[in-house]
Design a protein around this motif. Structure first.
Motif: not given
Length: 218
Positions: A11-18, A39-49, A52-57
């Motif tokens: 979902x975070x990847x989809x939100x980033x694309x949107x 809004x501008x920061x959200x696209x790449x910011x959501x990639x960070x989320x 971070x959230x899906x791959x905890x290494x």
């Protein structure tokens, strides 16, 4: 990935694309400045989320930190160009460290030449476009990031391509300071090259870590 799987598992990847795609359509609109900056920061910011959230290494967290720095830079640029560039430079340094950790063990002469070319050409072209030493200094980090991505063992069709798209986006910004000041091309291409470059970098790194067995996907 099927649309349903993307929505349910990423979902975070989809939100980033949107956020990233829609920003291109609203940039420069009458939306109040603070909302547009977020809004501008959200696209790449959501990639960070997403990273971070899906791959905890640790290495996934490092690419998340890169995206977080760049998202911060996206927003700060709207207020102060110098401090925004510093946030991006920090992101480049973190990315360089990550890519060097995963450097390609064997490279032929052509690959070594391409790596050196990226490292040197990006700051040289940046200075030629702007005649500003501070831009060339920033571009050393940009060139280092792009060259390190190419020399890493992450898939070039995603990570190196994404890094190159990022570099071209910045070169268009620099061209807008000089020879392309009156051209519409930078306005049209800077954001999509930058955002989709970041998208490719993120999914490329995360996918490669999964294949290396760095973690088990959720």
């Amino acid at each position: 990935m099927p649309q349903r799987a993307l929505i349910e598992q990423r979902p975070w990847l989809l939100a980033s694309l949107i956020a990233g795609i829609s920003y291109w359509f609203v940039a420069g609109s009458a939306i109040p400045g603070l909302y547009l900056i977020l809004w501008k920061g959200a696209g790449v910011g959501l990639l960070a989320v997403y990273a971070w959230r899906h791959h905890p290494v640790p290495d996934a967290h490092r690419i998340a930190l890169v995206m977080a720095c760049d998202a911060l830079g996206d927003m700060i640029l709207e207020v102060d160009f110098t401090f925004g560039a510093m946030a991006f430079l920090l992101g480049h340094l973190v990315a360089i460290a990550l890519y060097l950790k995963h450097h390609r063990r064997v490279m032929n002469p052509a690959e070594r030449f391409a790596t050196a070319g990226l490292l040197l050409a990006i700051p040289i072209v940046s200075f030629a476009l702007t005649r500003r030493p501070e831009v060339a200094l920033y571009a050393l980090g940009l060139g280092g990031m792009t060259a390190a991505a190419y020399a890493s063992d992450f898939p070039r069709s995603r990570v190196a391509l994404g890094a190159t798209m990022f570099a071209v986006s910045d070169l268009l910004i620099f061209a807008r300071m000089g020879p392309m000041a009156e051209s519409a091309v930078p306005h049209l291409l800077v954001w999509p090259l930058y955002y989709f470059g970041q998208f490719l970098i993120t999914v490329g790194v995360i996918g490669a870590l999964r294949q290396k067995g760095a973690f088990t996907a959720p």
